[in-house]
Enzyme design. Structure first.
Site, mmCIF file in Angstrom:
data_model
loop_
_atom_site.group_PDB
_atom_site.id
_atom_site.type_symbol
_atom_site.label_atom_id
_atom_site.label_comp_id
_atom_site.label_asym_id
_atom_site.label_seq_id
_atom_site.Cartn_x
_atom_site.Cartn_y
_atom_site.Cartn_z
ATOM 1 N N ASP A 57 19.050 62.506 -6.263
ATOM 2 C CA ASP A 57 18.658 62.053 -4.926
ATOM 3 C C ASP A 57 17.187 62.407 -4.665
ATOM 4 O OD1 ASP A 57 18.473 61.913 -1.990
ATOM 5 O OD2 ASP A 57 20.656 61.779 -2.066
ATOM 6 N N THR A 132 8.065 46.989 3.011
ATOM 7 C CA THR A 132 8.546 45.667 3.403
ATOM 8 C C THR A 132 7.694 45.044 4.503
ATOM 9 O OG1 THR A 132 10.431 44.555 4.446
ATOM 10 C CG2 THR A 132 10.128 46.857 5.006
ATOM 11 N N ASP A 133 7.765 43.712 4.599
ATOM 12 C CA ASP A 133 7.065 43.026 5.700
ATOM 13 C C ASP A 133 7.785 43.225 7.041
ATOM 14 O OD1 ASP A 133 9.295 41.415 5.253
ATOM 15 O OD2 ASP A 133 8.166 39.546 4.994
ATOM 16 N N GLU A 134 9.041 43.719 6.996
ATOM 17 C CA GLU A 134 9.803 43.847 8.246
ATOM 18 C C GLU A 134 9.200 44.865 9.195
ATOM 19 O OE1 GLU A 134 14.014 43.836 8.104
ATOM 20 O OE2 GLU A 134 14.093 42.489 6.383
ATOM 21 N N TYR A 158 16.692 49.665 9.891
ATOM 22 C CA TYR A 158 16.097 49.609 8.547
ATOM 23 C C TYR A 158 14.574 49.563 8.632
ATOM 24 C CZ TYR A 158 14.202 47.408 4.338
ATOM 25 O OH TYR A 158 13.426 47.101 3.250
ATOM 26 N N LYS A 162 11.660 52.232 7.392
ATOM 27 C CA LYS A 162 10.605 51.910 6.419
ATOM 28 C C LYS A 162 9.224 52.119 7.055
ATOM 29 C CE LYS A 162 10.918 50.484 2.742
ATOM 30 N NZ LYS A 162 11.095 51.146 1.401
HETATM 31 P P1 NAD Z 1 18.507 48.048 -3.497
HETATM 32 O O1 NAD Z 1 19.323 48.436 -2.309
HETATM 33 O O2 NAD Z 1 18.970 46.948 -4.370
HETATM 34 O O3 NAD Z 1 18.315 49.331 -4.453
HETATM 35 C C1 NAD Z 1 18.005 50.592 -3.947
HETATM 36 C C2 NAD Z 1 18.151 51.607 -5.085
HETATM 37 O O4 NAD Z 1 17.788 52.896 -4.569
HETATM 38 C C3 NAD Z 1 19.582 51.727 -5.616
HETATM 39 O O5 NAD Z 1 19.579 51.784 -7.019
HETATM 40 C C4 NAD Z 1 20.077 53.043 -5.023
HETATM 41 O O6 NAD Z 1 21.074 53.676 -5.815
HETATM 42 C C5 NAD Z 1 18.788 53.841 -4.947
HETATM 43 N N1 NAD Z 1 18.841 54.891 -3.922
HETATM 44 C C6 NAD Z 1 19.256 54.764 -2.647
HETATM 45 N N2 NAD Z 1 19.182 55.950 -2.013
HETATM 46 C C7 NAD Z 1 18.678 56.834 -2.914
HETATM 47 C C8 NAD Z 1 18.346 58.209 -2.859
HETATM 48 N N3 NAD Z 1 18.536 58.931 -1.730
HETATM 49 N N4 NAD Z 1 17.833 58.799 -3.956
HETATM 50 C C9 NAD Z 1 17.646 58.086 -5.103
HETATM 51 N N5 NAD Z 1 17.974 56.779 -5.218
HETATM 52 C C10 NAD Z 1 18.469 56.164 -4.132
HETATM 53 O O7 NAD Z 1 17.052 47.774 -2.933
HETATM 54 P P2 NAD Z 1 15.972 46.693 -3.394
HETATM 55 O O8 NAD Z 1 16.270 45.406 -2.739
HETATM 56 O O9 NAD Z 1 15.825 46.765 -4.849
HETATM 57 O O10 NAD Z 1 14.661 47.289 -2.693
HETATM 58 C C11 NAD Z 1 13.827 48.220 -3.383
HETATM 59 C C12 NAD Z 1 12.690 48.623 -2.469
HETATM 60 O O11 NAD Z 1 11.938 47.472 -2.103
HETATM 61 C C13 NAD Z 1 13.144 49.254 -1.153
HETATM 62 O O12 NAD Z 1 12.261 50.289 -0.828
HETATM 63 C C14 NAD Z 1 13.040 48.118 -0.140
HETATM 64 O O13 NAD Z 1 12.812 48.608 1.153
HETATM 65 C C15 NAD Z 1 11.862 47.362 -0.688
HETATM 66 N N6 NAD Z 1 11.804 45.918 -0.403
HETATM 67 C C16 NAD Z 1 12.879 45.123 -0.694
HETATM 68 C C17 NAD Z 1 12.789 43.750 -0.478
HETATM 69 C C18 NAD Z 1 13.927 42.817 -0.798
HETATM 70 O O14 NAD Z 1 13.850 41.637 -0.456
HETATM 71 N N7 NAD Z 1 14.995 43.256 -1.459
HETATM 72 C C19 NAD Z 1 11.609 43.207 0.051
HETATM 73 C C20 NAD Z 1 10.539 44.068 0.356
HETATM 74 C C21 NAD Z 1 10.643 45.426 0.109
HETATM 75 O O1 DAU Z 2 11.607 40.856 4.408
HETATM 76 C C1 DAU Z 2 11.894 41.792 3.411
HETATM 77 C C2 DAU Z 2 13.319 42.277 3.576
HETATM 78 O O2 DAU Z 2 14.155 41.211 3.139
HETATM 79 C C3 DAU Z 2 13.609 43.547 2.792
HETATM 80 O O3 DAU Z 2 12.830 44.592 3.294
HETATM 81 C C4 DAU Z 2 15.097 43.905 2.888
HETATM 82 O O4 DAU Z 2 15.370 45.044 2.075
HETATM 83 C C5 DAU Z 2 15.898 42.732 2.402
HETATM 84 O O5 DAU Z 2 17.279 43.007 2.548
HETATM 85 C C6 DAU Z 2 15.536 41.465 3.182
HETATM 86 O O6 DAU Z 2 15.977 41.562 4.564
HETATM 87 P P1 DAU Z 2 16.627 40.310 5.316
HETATM 88 O O7 DAU Z 2 17.427 40.819 6.447
HETATM 89 O O8 DAU Z 2 15.613 39.274 5.598
HETATM 90 O O9 DAU Z 2 17.575 39.765 4.100
HETATM 91 P P2 DAU Z 2 19.071 39.215 4.098
HETATM 92 O O10 DAU Z 2 19.299 38.641 2.737
HETATM 93 O O11 DAU Z 2 20.045 40.215 4.609
HETATM 94 O O12 DAU Z 2 19.006 38.019 5.129
HETATM 95 C C7 DAU Z 2 18.089 36.936 4.953
HETATM 96 C C8 DAU Z 2 18.242 36.012 6.144
HETATM 97 O O13 DAU Z 2 19.537 35.383 6.070
HETATM 98 C C9 DAU Z 2 18.206 36.727 7.473
HETATM 99 O O14 DAU Z 2 17.589 35.871 8.431
HETATM 100 C C10 DAU Z 2 19.680 36.915 7.835
HETATM 101 C C11 DAU Z 2 20.335 35.711 7.225
HETATM 102 N N1 DAU Z 2 21.711 35.880 6.744
HETATM 103 C C12 DAU Z 2 21.986 36.948 5.939
HETATM 104 C C13 DAU Z 2 23.250 37.136 5.442
HETATM 105 C C14 DAU Z 2 23.581 38.341 4.566
HETATM 106 C C15 DAU Z 2 22.678 34.956 7.060
HETATM 107 O O15 DAU Z 2 22.412 33.970 7.780
HETATM 108 N N2 DAU Z 2 23.937 35.133 6.567
HETATM 109 C C16 DAU Z 2 24.273 36.196 5.781
HETATM 110 O O16 DAU Z 2 25.462 36.329 5.393
#
Ligand code: NAD
Ligand code: DAU
Length: 359
Positions: A57, A132-134, A158, A162
């Protein structure tokens, strides 16, 4: 070598696989293997001595200190996080624990390690924080895209967690001189994404003939980026980004959720006409909106293009086709994630996983 956190998750595992496909520099991969962590994502590098997996962790200061002292990485790339907005609404505590306190603990450990390095190693060291852009909040239809100077306005637990982590990273650079880099990226898609997120969920449900849940009116907009392009951008920021700076990373690709889902359905109609329900679009089902649902995200990625020459290589059309094809070819992976069987796979492969396993 480099130390990656969260390298068994979606983006982290893509990053580790891409890194080792391009370089012989070893990776220490620290991951807590929460529900989102899946060592099966790394099966392609099983037995590769350049990949050293450590189960643990980021909130464990003693573990971090030991890892940094043992491996002496030239960089920390911090992907580990709780990442799903819907889960943060139901249970924000884990998001504060990992994203805020965990990042703080990692920063403290990195700074302690960095301050003991010699001058040349200190200058070469980087702490790259993946965000993230969020954090910038929600845009109206005519608002300018998010730039690196857009004020923070996080709206979900979330994004608030971040945003807090980004502020800590900034402070550790400003106050202690830690050589940090922060990237703020838009929505990623591609292989190994956990099927709770929109794109893999829709593909999996469509193949199973289940409803495709669209929140609200389906007109929320996201800026989609293929995960391989994100990994490429991170490598470039790591090597050439200016210390203390943030870089926005996006796909120049704004789409409404409804248009994303319709495109996936039409690709599946062509690639998988044997699904239980075809045309797949019949499965679209409008459901209750996400509380506080951000309306629009869009990234202005001109800084990273201007300074580092990075632009995404994939268009949405090429990236989403690859992604749909990957999920079609890897239905067993999806099945094991959905059934929880990926956890059995991990314990069968790496029984006794206790912080020392290396796939
Ligand atoms: P994910 O949820 O798929 O993976 C997260 C990983 O982190 C997992 O392997 C989990 O086991 C590990 N983890 C969680 N808590 C932990 C802890 N306390 N110690 C060690 N490991 C831990 O996430 P992702 O979608 O791969 O996102 C990765 C990074 O990118 C995140 O920081 C997220 O905020 C950022 N991000 C994601 C997106 C997206 O669209 N998925 C976009 C922009 C930024
Ligand atoms: O913008 C970057 C972010 O994108 C990352 O930081 C996050 O980790 C990642 O999870 C993602 O967040 P979103 O909330 O945008 O992703 P999600 O896939 O959950 O949802 C994308 C869009 O689709 C959002 O407007 C919500 C909508 N949605 C999502 C789900 C799961 C639906 O309409 N139906 C669904 O079942």
């Amino acid at each position: 070598m480099i130390l990656v956190t969260g390298g068994a998750g979606f983006i982290g595992s893509n990053f580790v696989l891409d890194w080792l496909a391009r370089s012989d520099e070893p990776v220490v991969n620290l991951d807590a293997l929460t529900y989102a962590g899946n060592l099966e994502n790394l099966a392609g590098i099983e037995g590769d001595p350049r990949h050293l997996f450590r189960h643990g962790d980021i909130g464990d200061a003693a573990l971090l200190g030991g890892l940094l002292a043992e491996f002496r990485p030239r960089a920390v790339l911090h992907f580990a996080a709780e990442s799903h907005v819907d889960r943060s609404i139901l249970g924000p505590g884990d998001f504060v624990r990992t994203n805020v306190t965990g990042t703080f603990t990692l920063l403290q450990a990195a700074q302690g390690y960095w301050s003991g390095l010699d001058r040349a190693a200190q200058q070469a060291f980087r702490f790259l924080h993946v965000s993230t852009d969020e954090v910038y909040g929600s845009l109206g239809p005519d608002d300018a895209s998010f730039s690196e100077t857009t004020p923070y306005q996080p709206n979900s637990p979330y994004s608030a967690s971040k945003a807090a982590s980004d502020h800590f990273v900034r402070a550790w650079h400003h106050t202690y001189g830690l050589p940090t880099l922060t990237t703020n990226c838009s929505n990623n898609y591609g292989p190994f994404q956990f099927p709770e997120k929109l794109i893999p969920l829709v593909i999996a449900n469509a193949l199973a003939g289940k409803p495709l849940p669209i929140y609200g009116d389906g007109l929320n907009i996201r800026d989609w980026l293929y995960v391989g392009d994100h990994c490429d951008a991170i490598r470039q920021v790591l090597e050439r980004g200016r210390v203390g700076e943030t870089y926005n990373i996006g796909g120049w690709n704004e789409q409404t959720n409804l248009s994303v889902v319709r495109l996936i359905c039409s690709i599946l109609d062509g690639l998988h006409p044997a699904s239980p329900v075809v045309p797949h679009e019949q499965l679209i089902s409008f459901v209750k909106d996400r509380p506080g649902h951000d309306r629009r995200y869009a990234i202005d990625a001109r800084k990273i293009e201007r300074e580092l020459g990075w632009r995404p290589a994939e268009t949405f059309e090429t990236g989403i086709r690859k992604t749909v094809a990957w999920y079609l070819d890897n239905q067993a992976w999806v099945g094991r994630v959905q059934s929880g069987g990926y956890r059995d796979w991990i314990s069968r492969q790496y029984g006794g996983l206790n912080g020392q396993a290396s796939p």
